[in-house]
Design an enzyme around this catalytic site. Structure first.
Site, PDB file in Angstrom:
ATOM      1  N   LYS A 277     -53.269  63.925  95.712  1.00  0.00           N
ATOM      2  CA  LYS A 277     -52.808  65.074  96.496  1.00  0.00           C
ATOM      3  C   LYS A 277     -53.479  66.372  96.021  1.00  0.00           C
ATOM      4  O   LYS A 277     -54.247  66.364  95.068  1.00  0.00           O
ATOM      5  CB  LYS A 277     -51.291  65.187  96.397  1.00  0.00           C
ATOM      6  CG  LYS A 277     -50.546  63.896  96.675  1.00  0.00           C
ATOM      7  CD  LYS A 277     -50.769  63.312  98.068  1.00  0.00           C
ATOM      8  CE  LYS A 277     -49.755  62.207  98.310  1.00  0.00           C
ATOM      9  NZ  LYS A 277     -50.084  61.339  99.426  1.00  0.00           N
TER      10      LYS A 277
HETATM   11  C1  LIG Z   1     -48.663  60.329  99.360  1.00  0.00           C
HETATM   12  C2  LIG Z   1     -47.649  60.368 100.420  1.00  0.00           C
HETATM   13  C3  LIG Z   1     -46.329  59.965 100.227  1.00  0.00           C
HETATM   14  C4  LIG Z   1     -45.855  59.286  98.982  1.00  0.00           C
HETATM   15  O1  LIG Z   1     -46.140  59.947  97.812  1.00  0.00           O
HETATM   16  P1  LIG Z   1     -46.269  59.099  96.436  1.00  0.00           P
HETATM   17  O2  LIG Z   1     -46.235  60.140  95.396  1.00  0.00           O
HETATM   18  O3  LIG Z   1     -47.549  58.349  96.511  1.00  0.00           O
HETATM   19  O4  LIG Z   1     -45.088  58.183  96.368  1.00  0.00           O
HETATM   20  C5  LIG Z   1     -45.423  60.132 101.254  1.00  0.00           C
HETATM   21  N1  LIG Z   1     -45.787  60.646 102.438  1.00  0.00           N
HETATM   22  C6  LIG Z   1     -47.058  61.018 102.680  1.00  0.00           C
HETATM   23  C7  LIG Z   1     -47.377  61.607 104.001  1.00  0.00           C
HETATM   24  C8  LIG Z   1     -48.042  60.869 101.697  1.00  0.00           C
HETATM   25  O5  LIG Z   1     -49.311  61.220 101.962  1.00  0.00           O
END
Ligand SMILES: *Cc1c(COP(=O)(O)O)cnc(C)c1O
Length: 413
Positions: A196
């Protein structure tokens, strides 16, 4: 026309993409401080508390709960809002599994709304069409740093007495009509996984909107086995089941330092993404990543669409030609809409041969099939991801545009 690199011509990209350092002295100093506390437990240490406070302040809210992942954050939001067996939760078919996992762990039923063909976000109209008397919440995914029409979605949710959870895992610091997404609904959920905008390895943040102390307590407890730490003594006799999604102090230490960078990262991505749109918008055969009026998109990725009828080769071949130019491109984000994945198609969300919760136990037999969200399906067949990054140099940007233009123009009929 210039000879493509894939045919032996000179690549558009003359130097590799610039990759900057994501972690540095600030993270290291915080980690040292965390270890020197002699505890890594969130309740005893200060890092997790500081992270939550700082994040809430950045977003102009009062309460934030830290968790172990973005997935956990969404599950915590659902649990805090009391979503349970048989409740229907509307969400997006183009998203990470993290949007869905918590819904099913609460034995609730995901219902998929269709998308805008160019923002790739759920439309208010499609959401409203999917609302039934069983609908309890909407998990609004703001995909790729880009705002859904959240003001309108919140209006519809209020009308039908339904909660709004904003999945902002891909969408830090995205302003919509002067207000960050993640602060429009009841709860905003964020991820700190390594892919992210900012990373703490893994981790999540749950932003409670408005001055809602009761909801904050519920979310806080749901992330920690439903233990109640708010009274005079710790109460472990819990009223109902909740998981352990606690963040630890090392994660929080890194997250805290990363928060100092997030505004700048998003600003740079916003600038380069918008410039990419400006540079690509008149190329025949493609449509650019649309951003709503009044939205400052933080482009977690940049996704354009092609009109396959206008090109002499397939999308995969276009991507290959772009990559030969040194200009990153791929066949979009996920391959199929979430509802066509095996656990939905084959009705095997839970082990043991049950079709629960889709089997009508709760009064509505649910099937997921091709054609459920035609726009989402069309998007996934025609989308391409291209590069946008906060570490871009001017040269990276210009050569990216050059490579894409070269390839799309060459193969246009
Ligand atoms: C990455 C992501 C998640 C989940 O996050 P994690 O930290 O990997 O559990 C949920 N929703 C969206 C849209 C994402 O891109």
């Amino acid at each position: 026309m210039e000879k493509l690199a894939i045919h032996g011509g000179n690549p558009a990209k003359t130097v590799p993409y610039t990759y900057g350092k994501r972690f540095g002295d600030a993270e290291l100093a915080n980690l040292k401080e965390a270890l020197e506390q002699n505890t890594l437990f969130y309740w005893s240490g200060n890092m997790t508390k500081r992270l939550c406070k700082k994040f809430a302040e950045l977003y102009g809210e009062k309460y934030c709960v830290a968790t172990s992942s973005g997935t956990a954050s969404i599950h915590v939001a659902l649990g805090a809002l009391g979503i349970g067996p048989g409740d229907e939760v509307i969400t997006s078919p183009i998203t990470d599994k993290g949007s869905i996992i918590g819904i099913l762990y609460q034995n609730a039923i995901p219902v998929f709304a269709d998308l805008d063909p160019h923002t790739y976000n759920m439309t208010p109209q499609s959401i409203e069409e999917k609302i039934t008397e069983r609908t309890k919440a909407i998990v609004v995914v703001h995909l790729a740093g880009n705002a859904a029409e959240i003001d309108e979605i919140v209006r519809i949710a209020k009308k039908h007495n339904v909660y709004v959870i904003e999945d902002c895992a891909q969408t830090y610091c995205c302003e919509y009509k002067g207000k960050y997404v993640g602060t429009w609904g009841d709860i905003g959920c964020f991820s700190l996984n390594d892919f992210k905008h900012i990373s703490a390895g893994d981790g999540g943040l749950v932003l409670i909107n408005g001055d809602n102390e009761e909801l904050y307590h519920k979310a806080f407890m749901f992330a920690d086995k439903n233990y109640n730490r708010f009274g005079e003594e710790l109460v472990k006799n819990v009223p109902s089941l909740a998981p352990n999604y606690r963040m630890n102090e090392l994660t929080a230490a890194v997250g805290l330092a990363q928060l100092d960078k997030v505004v700048d990262i998003c600003k740079k991505r916003n600038i380069y993404g918008d410039r990419l749109t400006e540079a690509l918008k008149d190329i025949p055969g493609i449509s650019v990543h649309k951003v709503l009026d009044g939205c400052k998109c933080s482009y977690w990725f940049y996704m354009l669409r092609i009109n396959p009828d206008e090109f002499t080769v397939s999308r995969t071949e276009l991507s290959k030609a772009c990559n030969a130019e040194g200009t990153y491109a791929s066949d979009g984000y996920i391959r199929i809409p979430v509802y066509l994945e095996d656990m939905f198609k084959n009705r095997t969300a839970y082990l043991g041969g049950t079709e629960y919760p889709f089997d009508g136990t709760h009064g509505r037999y649910i099937e997921y099939k091709e054609g459920d969200c035609p726009v989402a399906e069309e998007i996934l067949k025609t989308c391409m991801n291209v590069s946008v990054d906060e570490f871009f140099t001017e040269q990276d940007f210009e050569e990216t545009v050059k490579g894409l233009k070269k390839v799309f123009t060459y193969y246009h009929k």
